[in-house]
Design a protein around this motif. Structure first.
Motif, mmCIF file in Angstrom:
data_model
loop_
_atom_site.group_PDB
_atom_site.id
_atom_site.type_symbol
_atom_site.label_atom_id
_atom_site.label_comp_id
_atom_site.label_asym_id
_atom_site.label_seq_id
_atom_site.Cartn_x
_atom_site.Cartn_y
_atom_site.Cartn_z
ATOM 1 N N PRO A 202 -11.238 9.471 45.699
ATOM 2 C CA PRO A 202 -10.472 8.905 45.635
ATOM 3 C C PRO A 202 -10.127 8.565 44.188
ATOM 4 O O PRO A 202 -10.654 7.973 43.291
ATOM 5 N N ASN A 203 -8.475 8.330 44.662
ATOM 6 C CA ASN A 203 -7.640 8.189 43.558
ATOM 7 C C ASN A 203 -7.786 9.010 42.058
ATOM 8 O O ASN A 203 -7.578 7.806 40.968
ATOM 9 N N PRO B 92 1.704 0.977 52.711
ATOM 10 C CA PRO B 92 1.552 0.774 51.849
ATOM 11 C C PRO B 92 0.469 2.050 50.976
ATOM 12 O O PRO B 92 0.140 2.532 49.320
ATOM 13 N N GLN C 250 -13.852 -5.108 53.748
ATOM 14 C CA GLN C 250 -13.931 -6.741 53.713
ATOM 15 C C GLN C 250 -12.712 -7.299 53.731
ATOM 16 O O GLN C 250 -11.530 -8.206 53.942
ATOM 17 N N MET D 273 -10.579 -5.564 54.585
ATOM 18 C CA MET D 273 -8.822 -5.164 54.047
ATOM 19 C C MET D 273 -9.020 -3.386 54.278
ATOM 20 O O MET D 273 -9.481 -2.665 54.932
ATOM 21 N N THR D 274 -7.361 -3.208 54.060
ATOM 22 C CA THR D 274 -7.214 -1.495 54.554
ATOM 23 C C THR D 274 -7.854 -0.542 53.177
ATOM 24 O O THR D 274 -7.166 -1.287 52.001
ATOM 25 N N GLY D 275 -8.270 0.293 53.130
ATOM 26 C CA GLY D 275 -8.151 1.047 52.033
ATOM 27 C C GLY D 275 -7.178 2.222 51.605
ATOM 28 O O GLY D 275 -7.063 2.627 52.702
ATOM 29 N N ILE D 276 -6.731 1.894 50.280
ATOM 30 C CA ILE D 276 -5.242 2.928 49.878
ATOM 31 C C ILE D 276 -5.953 4.064 48.722
ATOM 32 O O ILE D 276 -6.271 3.680 47.867
ATOM 33 N N ASP D 277 -5.647 5.413 49.960
ATOM 34 C CA ASP D 277 -6.350 6.723 48.660
ATOM 35 C C ASP D 277 -5.121 7.224 48.503
ATOM 36 O O ASP D 277 -4.224 7.911 49.333
ATOM 37 N N GLN E 5 -7.547 -6.140 44.244
ATOM 38 C CA GLN E 5 -8.785 -5.915 45.123
ATOM 39 C C GLN E 5 -8.914 -4.353 45.288
ATOM 40 O O GLN E 5 -8.280 -3.867 45.597
ATOM 41 N N THR E 6 -9.959 -3.679 44.335
ATOM 42 C CA THR E 6 -10.678 -2.139 44.658
ATOM 43 C C THR E 6 -12.179 -2.190 45.563
ATOM 44 O O THR E 6 -12.897 -3.525 45.391
ATOM 45 N N LEU F 29 -10.871 2.788 45.375
ATOM 46 C CA LEU F 29 -10.480 2.662 47.164
ATOM 47 C C LEU F 29 -9.221 1.171 46.419
ATOM 48 O O LEU F 29 -9.671 0.496 45.992
ATOM 49 N N PHE F 30 -7.688 1.868 46.806
ATOM 50 C CA PHE F 30 -7.115 0.096 46.412
ATOM 51 C C PHE F 30 -7.101 -0.561 47.307
ATOM 52 O O PHE F 30 -6.877 -0.087 48.563
ATOM 53 N N LEU F 31 -7.205 -1.791 47.379
ATOM 54 C CA LEU F 31 -7.494 -2.467 48.953
ATOM 55 C C LEU F 31 -5.962 -3.802 49.582
ATOM 56 O O LEU F 31 -5.199 -4.304 48.246
ATOM 57 N N VAL F 32 -5.496 -3.213 50.500
ATOM 58 C CA VAL F 32 -4.416 -3.991 51.092
ATOM 59 C C VAL F 32 -5.208 -4.954 52.117
ATOM 60 O O VAL F 32 -5.380 -4.443 53.018
#
Lengths: 481, 95
Positions: free
Chosen positions: A33-34, A84, A137, A139-143, B82-83, B87-90
């Protein structure tokens, strides 16, 4: 009521460039990722896009392949929406001046009729990133690896009237982009995705009904099933006197149903405007002509060549040219075997049986084209007969080695020694003296029917190794006595 | 043409900007005056004039299709509040 279905398709084909549409990051699939990201892909303030030359060339190639007008001046536009996985807040796409304008292609339906499907346009745009909704946690993860990957969005006219036509169209687009080498066509990995616009109208009515859009369908089979399911859903509503809501729906293959994603009324207002970061793209006629002159052979042309060069039937040529991988496989087998008709029969017959049973593509075949060609060489030179060859292919499929290795290891070589065949046939006749008696007492017509029995006995005695071409004359001679 | 407060709030929502009542009223006036200006410009006869997509009289430069950037994930992630797992966390988004 008799309903007519109207289908239009939007296909997103990911272009096979090394780097992204607007940045120098890699486009490789499945990276951590990323790790394939740059300041541009992340939408960092001040980071400016620079347009990838190869993506432009690929889009123009596609335009040429579908007889389309090429946009000599094309303009990138911003499609604004908030999500996002789109950190810039807009997708760079094309609106008023796409790179590819009106074109068309022909599809062949099951009954052999040819239908022309209009292409409205095809434009370049960047892909967005990916949102992962597993629990990070809460939350949503962004790749953002996929962010700015080049896409060609191919929009058809609402010209299709059945699920079969829609699938034939998608297959033709798939075939064209893979022949051109501009997209790997891997639908499972999302390299080609399909949005289906679908509506019903009473047969004979001019005006279209209200449509729904099924988003992101990613296999030929799902496209067909999604359409059937949606036709049924819409017909049920209309027949109960209800109205179709214009909305975006999602196809769920597990439940075989479509369900609402969001309705268009409260959908995003994209507020398109020309992208100030990118200047108009201008092409010269020379550039376009050069691409046209160097287009690779396309599926239709390949099928025609297979018919003229290899004397294949129209049907065989169509099947073998359906994908570039299939065509390349067949041509390699034909080259090695030195007999195209035999190669066509084996690729479409025996080999396809194994592929279909295991649900594999030709690219995943356990037997390579060279290996299959090697087997056919042994049929051609009479080392084995066709029946034995089928058994050898099974062993090849199971990974027991090349045709020659298997023939050798199992002692399958045909007996071609005339003396040996003659004494074997004599043995069979001696063992079946009564039948021989009966044969000699019969008229010619009857004899012709009886010869099969002796032939079978001889092949059995030889364990399939006798060369039938040699057995026949000797058997005839000995039977007549 | 005058914007309603409702329009201003919708535009703000599309851009994910939060406005309080005072802001909304202020933008309602300033945006309306921009639109008035546009309306005034509409009276110019533009028949036969190609819409301008870019003020510069230049054409787009192209880049060779080469990977020129290397992985700078750690530096990029360092900017994020936050990561996890690269991954970036949103805040949770469900479409």
């Amino acid at each position: 009521m008799n309903w007519e279905v109207v289908i239009g398709l939007e296909i997103h084909a990911q272009l096979s460039t090394q780097s992204k549409l607007f940045s120098g990051a890699a486009t490789s699939f499945g990276a951590e990722p990323n790790t394939n990201t740059t300041l541009v892909d992340l939408g960092m303030p001040g980071a400016l896009p620079v347009f990838n030359k190869e993506a432009l060339r690929m889009a123009v190639m596609f335009g040429q392949a579908v007889n389309a007008e090429i946009g000599m001046t094309s303009v990138f536009a911003r499609k604004n929406y908030f999500y996002p996985d789109l950190p810039k807040g807009y997708q760079t796409s094309q609106m008023d001046h796409p790179i590819v304008g009106k074109g068309h292609l022909d599809i062949t339906l099951d009954d052999g009729t040819v239908k022309r499907v209009g292409i409205t346009r095809a434009h370049l745009e960047e892909d967005a990133g990916k949102s992962l909704h597993e629990d990070f946690q809460g939350m949503t993860g962004i790749d953002l690896n996929r962010s700015s990957t080049p896409l060609l969005e191919i929009v058809s006219e609402p010209d299709m009237r059945s699920a079969k036509e829609a699938v034939a169209y998608v297959k033709m687009i798939h075939s064209i982009v893979t022949y051109l080498g501009i997209c790997d066509g891997n639908m499972a990995e999302g390299s080609m995705r399909c949005d289906i616009n679908i509506s019903l109208r009473p047969k004979g009515q001019e005006e279209f009904g209200t449509r729904t859009e099924i988003k992101n369908v990613n296999s030929f089979r799902f496209i067909e099933r999604a359409i059937y399911t949606e036709i049924e859903r819409q017909a049920d509503i209309l027949e109960d006197g209800g109205k179709i809501t214009q909305e975006t729906r999602l196809y769920d293959p597990d439940k075989d149903e479509t369900r609402s994603m969001r309705s268009k009324e409260d959908a995003n207002d994209y507020r398109y405007f020309p992208c100030p970061d990118l200047l108009p793209v201008e092409l010269t006629q020379e550039y376009v002509d050069e691409i046209a002159a160097n287009l690779p052979e396309l599926p239709v042309q390949k099928a025609e060549r297979f018919m003229s060069e290899y004397k294949l039937s129209e049907y065989d040529a169509g099947v073998l040219s359906a994908t570039r991988a299939m065509a390349d496989y067949f041509e390699e087998v034909a080259k090695v075997a030195g007999n195209a008709k035999l190669a066509a029969n084996w690729v479409m017959g025996e080999l396809s049986k194994y592929l279909n049973t295991e649900g594999k593509e030709i690219t995943e075949s356990a037997v390579t084209a060279e290996q299959l060609g090697g087997l056919l060489v042994r049929i051609e030179d009479n080392t084995i007969n066709g029946k034995t060859a089928k058994n050898v292919l099974q062993s090849m499929w199971e990974g027991e080695g090349s045709a020659d290795e298997i023939i050798e290891a199992k002692g399958l070589k045909q007996v071609t020694d005339t003396g040996a065949i003659e004494s074997m046939i004599q043995g069979v006749l001696d063992a079946n003296a009564a039948q021989v008696e009966q044969f000699r007492a019969s008229d010619e017509d009857k004899q012709k029917k009886m010869i099969g029995f002796f032939m079978g006995q001889v092949m059995k005695a030889s364990q399939g190794k006798a060369n039938p071409g040699m057995v026949t004359p000797i058997l005839n001679k000995l039977l007549k006595g | 043409m005058s914007l309603e407060k409702q329009d201003v709030l919708k535009i703000a929502h599309l851009a994910r900007l939060s406005l309080d009542d005072n802001d909304a009223e202020q933008y309602q006036h300033s945006l309306t005056s921009v639109l008035d200006l546009v309306e005034q410009m509409q009276s110019v006869d533009t028949d036969g004039v190609e819409p301008l997509s870019h003020p510069l009289e230049a054409k787009q430069r192209l880049r060779d299709d080469v990977v020129t950037e290397e992985n700078r994930r750690e530096a990029f992630l360092a900017n994020a509040p936050q990561t996890e797992a690269g991954l970036f966390l949103v805040p949770k988004v469900i479409d």
